[in-house]
Structure formats: structure tokens, C-alpha cells
Motif scaffolding. Structure first.
Motif, PDB file in Angstrom:
ATOM      1  N   CYS A  44       0.831  -1.215   0.000  1.00 17.48           N
ATOM      2  CA  CYS A  44       0.000   0.000   0.000  1.00 17.48           C
ATOM      3  C   CYS A  44       0.863   1.261   0.000  1.00 17.48           C
ATOM      4  CB  CYS A  44      -0.962  -0.010   1.180  1.00 17.48           C
ATOM      5  SG  CYS A  44      -2.298  -1.212   0.972  1.00 17.48           S
ATOM      6  N   GLU A  47       2.076   1.534  -3.535  1.00 15.20           N
ATOM      7  CA  GLU A  47       0.955   1.928  -4.397  1.00 15.20           C
ATOM      8  C   GLU A  47       0.671   3.414  -4.251  1.00 15.20           C
ATOM      9  OE1 GLU A  47      -2.780   2.941  -5.976  1.00 15.20           O
ATOM     10  OE2 GLU A  47      -2.397   2.993  -3.831  1.00 15.20           O
ATOM     11  N   GLY A  51       0.979   4.382  -7.784  1.00 18.97           N
ATOM     12  CA  GLY A  51      -0.319   4.028  -8.353  1.00 18.97           C
ATOM     13  C   GLY A  51      -0.280   2.580  -8.808  1.00 18.97           C
ATOM     14  N   TRP A  52      -1.375   1.866  -8.630  1.00 18.87           N
ATOM     15  CA  TRP A  52      -1.382   0.435  -8.949  1.00 18.87           C
ATOM     16  C   TRP A  52      -1.184   0.169 -10.439  1.00 18.87           C
ATOM     17  CZ3 TRP A  52      -4.914  -1.765 -12.214  1.00 18.87           C
ATOM     18  CH2 TRP A  52      -6.087  -1.033 -12.472  1.00 18.87           C
ATOM     19  N   LYS A  76      -7.809  -1.007  -7.992  1.00 16.00           N
ATOM     20  CA  LYS A  76      -6.804  -0.892  -6.938  1.00 16.00           C
ATOM     21  C   LYS A  76      -6.840  -2.089  -5.995  1.00 16.00           C
ATOM     22  CE  LYS A  76      -5.427   2.090  -3.109  1.00 16.00           C
ATOM     23  NZ  LYS A  76      -5.651   3.373  -2.429  1.00 16.00           N
TER      24      LYS A  76
END
Length: 115
Positions: A44, A47, A51-52, A76
Motif C-alpha cells: 500500500c 501503491e 499508483g497500482w 486498486k
């Protein structure tokens, strides 16, 4: 400044990136997702930086083995779950060095770390 590279040790791109850092005498630690683990908290944090969408390696075998339905329904939450289950789907390497965060390997970006 602490530098950490994240990835999978048998990846050719990881090998190139490691060699680059070693040749420029840039100290780093390597975190292998398979050997050292990967938890949701770290995923997380990464991410939030990238960004995923940027983290999913769409050129790799793991992604290509997904069904069309799985690819189209990625979001996500499902991407994070997939990355936890199959770390090989994460684009490599991810490098965190001080305030710098890089994804993928470009020699010029790595050269800038020493500046």
C-alpha cells in the motif's frame, strides 16, 4: 541516505539495476519479495507512491496468464490482492532512496541518484 531495491532476484532487469548500483559504488539493500516477503502495508505504501496501474507489469508472463476478464476488472483492490498473491506481477525494480522513488530501470535515473 538509505537505498532499498525491491524485486525478485532472478529477474534480468533486477540484475542490470544491481550491477549499475554496484558499479557506481551506491550502497543499497535488496528486498526479494519471494525470500523476504511482501505484506499489504508495504504494498500500500508503494501503491501510494506509484499508483497500482504503474506497478502492474503488463509485459510479464504472470499478467499475460490472466484471463481477459481478470485484466478488464483490475482495480486498486484487486490489483493489490493479485500483487500479494503473485509478486512476479509487480513491475521491477522498485527503488527507494531518500526522497527518490523509481519504478523500472533506466540508467540515467540511477546515475542521478549519485548527484
Amino acid at each position: 541516505m538509505t537505498t532499498t531495491m525491491y524485486g525478485i532476484s532472478n529477474c534480468d532487469t533486477i540484475k542490470k539495476a544491481k550491477k549499475h548500483l554496484e558499479s557506481t559504488h551506491h550502497a543499497f539493500t535488496f528486498h526479494d519479495y519471494r525470500k523476504d516477503g511482501l505484506d499489504e502495508q508495504l504494498l500500500c505504501q508503494l501503491e501510494a507512491l506509484f499508483g497500482w496501474e504503474a506497478m502492474v507489469n503488463k509485459r510479464g508472463t504472470t499478467y499475460r496468464q490472466l484471463t481477459d476478464e481478470q485484466k478488464q476488472s483490475l482495480n486498486k483492490e484487486s490489483a493489490i490482492a493479485l500483487m500479494l498473491e503473485s509478486p512476479a506481477i509487480i513491475k521491477r525494480p522498485i527503488l527507494l532512496s531518500g526522497n527518490t522513488a523509481l519504478i523500472g530501470y533506466k540508467a540515467a535515473d540511477y546515475d542521478a541518484l549519485g548527484a
